[in-house]
Design a protein around this motif. Structure first.
Motif, PDB file in Angstrom:
ATOM      1  N   LYS A 169       0.983  -1.175   0.150  1.00 54.71           N
ATOM      2  CA  LYS A 169       0.022  -0.142  -0.005  1.00 54.71           C
ATOM      3  C   LYS A 169       0.875   1.292   0.120  1.00 54.71           C
ATOM      4  O   LYS A 169       0.373   2.507  -0.196  1.00 54.71           O
ATOM      5  N   THR A 170       2.066   1.177   0.245  1.00 54.23           N
ATOM      6  CA  THR A 170       3.101   2.179   0.312  1.00 54.23           C
ATOM      7  C   THR A 170       4.410   1.995  -0.634  1.00 54.23           C
ATOM      8  O   THR A 170       5.448   1.631   0.046  1.00 54.23           O
ATOM      9  N   PRO A 171       4.043   1.459  -1.704  1.00 52.02           N
ATOM     10  CA  PRO A 171       5.007   1.082  -2.541  1.00 52.02           C
ATOM     11  C   PRO A 171       6.398   1.886  -2.714  1.00 52.02           C
ATOM     12  O   PRO A 171       7.478   1.275  -3.168  1.00 52.02           O
ATOM     13  N   GLU A 172       6.257   3.084  -2.524  1.00 52.84           N
ATOM     14  CA  GLU A 172       7.391   3.970  -2.363  1.00 52.84           C
ATOM     15  C   GLU A 172       8.715   3.724  -1.516  1.00 52.84           C
ATOM     16  O   GLU A 172       9.812   3.969  -1.744  1.00 52.84           O
ATOM     17  N   ARG A 173       8.359   2.866  -0.601  1.00 57.45           N
ATOM     18  CA  ARG A 173       9.362   2.313   0.510  1.00 57.45           C
ATOM     19  C   ARG A 173       9.972   1.057  -0.160  1.00 57.45           C
ATOM     20  O   ARG A 173      10.959   0.762   0.667  1.00 57.45           O
ATOM     21  N   LEU A 174       9.553   0.742  -1.214  1.00 51.47           N
ATOM     22  CA  LEU A 174      10.035  -0.613  -1.526  1.00 51.47           C
ATOM     23  C   LEU A 174      10.959  -0.570  -2.975  1.00 51.47           C
ATOM     24  O   LEU A 174      10.670   0.266  -3.454  1.00 51.47           O
ATOM     25  N   THR A 175      11.875  -1.684  -2.907  1.00 54.72           N
ATOM     26  CA  THR A 175      12.818  -1.838  -4.012  1.00 54.72           C
ATOM     27  C   THR A 175      11.984  -2.298  -5.289  1.00 54.72           C
ATOM     28  O   THR A 175      10.744  -3.125  -4.998  1.00 54.72           O
ATOM     29  N   LYS A 176      12.423  -2.087  -6.451  1.00 52.80           N
ATOM     30  CA  LYS A 176      11.932  -2.732  -7.637  1.00 52.80           C
ATOM     31  C   LYS A 176      11.705  -4.288  -7.552  1.00 52.80           C
ATOM     32  O   LYS A 176      10.757  -5.018  -7.517  1.00 52.80           O
ATOM     33  N   GLN A 177      12.959  -4.883  -6.681  1.00 50.90           N
ATOM     34  CA  GLN A 177      12.830  -6.428  -6.735  1.00 50.90           C
ATOM     35  C   GLN A 177      12.185  -6.750  -5.525  1.00 50.90           C
ATOM     36  O   GLN A 177      11.406  -7.863  -5.530  1.00 50.90           O
ATOM     37  N   GLN A 178      11.728  -5.920  -4.596  1.00 53.01           N
ATOM     38  CA  GLN A 178      10.889  -6.270  -3.350  1.00 53.01           C
ATOM     39  C   GLN A 178       9.477  -6.292  -3.856  1.00 53.01           C
ATOM     40  O   GLN A 178       8.576  -6.922  -3.473  1.00 53.01           O
ATOM     41  N   LYS A 179       8.972  -5.207  -4.924  1.00 57.68           N
ATOM     42  CA  LYS A 179       7.910  -5.055  -5.362  1.00 57.68           C
ATOM     43  C   LYS A 179       7.305  -6.495  -6.113  1.00 57.68           C
ATOM     44  O   LYS A 179       6.195  -7.011  -6.052  1.00 57.68           O
ATOM     45  N   ASP A 180       8.358  -7.041  -6.758  1.00 56.60           N
ATOM     46  CA  ASP A 180       7.957  -7.886  -7.743  1.00 56.60           C
ATOM     47  C   ASP A 180       7.959  -9.361  -6.875  1.00 56.60           C
ATOM     48  O   ASP A 180       6.878 -10.206  -7.167  1.00 56.60           O
ATOM     49  N   ASN A 181       8.829  -9.448  -5.839  1.00 54.03           N
ATOM     50  CA  ASN A 181       8.996 -10.513  -4.906  1.00 54.03           C
ATOM     51  C   ASN A 181       7.422 -10.481  -4.231  1.00 54.03           C
ATOM     52  O   ASN A 181       6.903 -11.631  -4.054  1.00 54.03           O
ATOM     53  N   TYR A 182       7.071  -9.365  -3.579  1.00 54.42           N
ATOM     54  CA  TYR A 182       5.736  -9.227  -2.700  1.00 54.42           C
ATOM     55  C   TYR A 182       4.610  -9.646  -3.725  1.00 54.42           C
ATOM     56  O   TYR A 182       3.694 -10.334  -3.074  1.00 54.42           O
ATOM     57  N   VAL A 183       4.591  -9.206  -4.657  1.00 53.90           N
ATOM     58  CA  VAL A 183       3.165  -9.487  -5.642  1.00 53.90           C
ATOM     59  C   VAL A 183       3.255 -10.606  -5.718  1.00 53.90           C
ATOM     60  O   VAL A 183       1.983 -11.335  -5.931  1.00 53.90           O
ATOM     61  N   ASN A 184       4.341 -11.383  -6.205  1.00 55.71           N
ATOM     62  CA  ASN A 184       4.579 -12.869  -6.424  1.00 55.71           C
ATOM     63  C   ASN A 184       3.993 -13.653  -5.523  1.00 55.71           C
ATOM     64  O   ASN A 184       3.137 -14.603  -5.665  1.00 55.71           O
ATOM     65  N   GLN A 185       4.341 -13.374  -4.317  1.00 56.71           N
ATOM     66  CA  GLN A 185       4.068 -14.280  -3.102  1.00 56.71           C
ATOM     67  C   GLN A 185       2.601 -14.112  -3.009  1.00 56.71           C
ATOM     68  O   GLN A 185       1.841 -15.264  -2.731  1.00 56.71           O
ATOM     69  N   VAL A 186       1.869 -12.905  -2.896  1.00 60.22           N
ATOM     70  CA  VAL A 186       0.446 -12.525  -2.690  1.00 60.22           C
ATOM     71  C   VAL A 186      -0.399 -13.403  -3.517  1.00 60.22           C
ATOM     72  O   VAL A 186      -1.307 -13.920  -3.125  1.00 60.22           O
ATOM     73  N   VAL A 187       0.058 -13.180  -5.021  1.00 56.72           N
ATOM     74  CA  VAL A 187      -0.824 -13.794  -5.845  1.00 56.72           C
ATOM     75  C   VAL A 187      -0.776 -15.356  -5.807  1.00 56.72           C
ATOM     76  O   VAL A 187      -1.934 -15.858  -5.840  1.00 56.72           O
ATOM     77  N   LEU A 188       0.385 -15.936  -5.832  1.00 59.37           N
ATOM     78  CA  LEU A 188       0.497 -17.261  -5.756  1.00 59.37           C
ATOM     79  C   LEU A 188      -0.030 -17.853  -4.414  1.00 59.37           C
ATOM     80  O   LEU A 188      -0.473 -19.049  -4.377  1.00 59.37           O
ATOM     81  N   HIS A 189       0.015 -17.197  -3.400  1.00 60.28           N
ATOM     82  CA  HIS A 189      -0.612 -17.753  -2.059  1.00 60.28           C
ATOM     83  C   HIS A 189      -1.970 -17.916  -2.212  1.00 60.28           C
ATOM     84  O   HIS A 189      -2.793 -18.805  -1.871  1.00 60.28           O
ATOM     85  N   ARG A 190      -2.743 -16.810  -2.780  1.00 61.59           N
ATOM     86  CA  ARG A 190      -4.253 -16.909  -3.095  1.00 61.59           C
ATOM     87  C   ARG A 190      -4.579 -17.899  -3.889  1.00 61.59           C
ATOM     88  O   ARG A 190      -5.548 -18.740  -3.880  1.00 61.59           O
TER      89      ARG A 190
END
Length: 312
Positions: A169-190
């Protein structure tokens, strides 16, 4: 580095020395024919004293966990009266396994653990019970009234996913790699929990955080996993999904995705799932049938699906 290792070893040895078993207690007279029982009682300060009593004629040796504390499983009643696992994050922190202990409980003796209700207190008033698995049998305590935190009904994995969503929700705090990894985990977990439509919706919601290639790559992974997991797809439904997967592959090739060779293999594989124009005609598909299939496929996406045909 050597100094750090020495500190760790010292900590582990100290942990082992100061990790004592729970003091054994003389059990009250056991009822005739009883086995292992668990008793729960609420104290004046709100904590719950949980006692495991060995009413057998044998000495029990049970795994006591860290510091020799018995790790009782906890369950609470939800709004419908069903018992649900009440998962708590451990308050104990150990760097190595030297704090692990087994408990020896002689016949007619017991061991206790105090459930500190204040640590996990919430606004939901319900019943809580404690259990322990012994010889593949579950032994339950008598229930007690407790004020609990509904968030602790979530598994550790679900809590981790919620933490990732909060960070997104506050993506400006994340690096590009973190964004990719976080989205990947959220989507595949669901997806792993069987909610395919919501997994796809989550992916679309996070599209703006991902580079075009990363978004399409995750979309490809999601669609191919769905085709592999779905066992009841009709020939036409499978062809529709194959069409969409091929379209995603072509978009990835257009943006020069680094794993181009792998993407080309996907495209070649799913081309085999397409129908020829003759096969499609033999199905005698009406416009209504085609729309029905498209709507059924919308479990994954609301985007229109274009049916492709095998080349002659």
């Amino acid at each position: 580095m050597r100094k750090f290792v020495q500190i760790c070893l010292t900590f582990c040895v100290a942990q082992s020395l100061f990790s004592q078993e729970v003091a054994q207690c003389k059990a009250p007279q056991c009822a005739a024919g009883s086995n292992v029982i668990i008793k729960a009682a609420t104290e004046k300060n709100g904590d719950i004293q949980v006692t495991l009593v060995n009413c057998t004629s044998d000495t029990l040796v049970v795994f006591g966990g860290y510091s020799g504390k018995i790790r009782f499983n906890k369950e609470i009643q939800d709004n419908n009266g069903s018992w649900k696992p009440y998962d708590q994050e451990s308050k104990y922190a150990y760097w190595c396994g030297t704090g692990l202990r087994s408990l020896t409980i002689p016949s007619n003796y017991c061991t206790r653990e105090s459930y500190e209700q204040s640590r996990f207190k919430g606004s939901f008033k319900t019943k809580i019970r404690f259990s322990f698995v012994l010889d593949q049998k579950v032994v339950y305590s008598n229930p007690q009234t407790a004020m609990v935190n509904k968030k602790l009904l979530l598994t550790p994995e679900d809590r981790s996913i919620n933490a990732l969503k909060k960070d997104l929700k506050t993506p400006e705090r994340l690096t590009k790699q973190q964004k990719d990894n976080y989205v990947n985990q959220v989507v595949l977990h669901r997806f792993s929990k069987g909610d395919h439509r919501q997994a796809y919706e989550d992916l679309k919601n996070y599209k703006s955080l991902l580079a075009p290639g990363e978004f399409r790559a995750l979309e490809l992974a999601l669609l191919s996993k769905y085709v592999g997991a779905a066992k009841n797809l009709s020939r036409l439904e499978r062809a529709l999904l194959a069409s969409k997967i091929i379209a995603v592959c072509e978009r990835l090739i257009e943006v020069n995705y680094p794993r181009k060779k792998r993407v080309q293999q996907y495209r070649k594989f799913y081309t085999q799932h397409l129908l020829t124009a003759e096969e499609f005609q033999r199905m005698n598909p009406t416009s209504a049938l085609y729309q029905l299939v498209v709507l059924k496929e919308s479990r994954l996406t609301n985007t229109e699906v274009v049916l492709r045909f095998k080349a002659k």
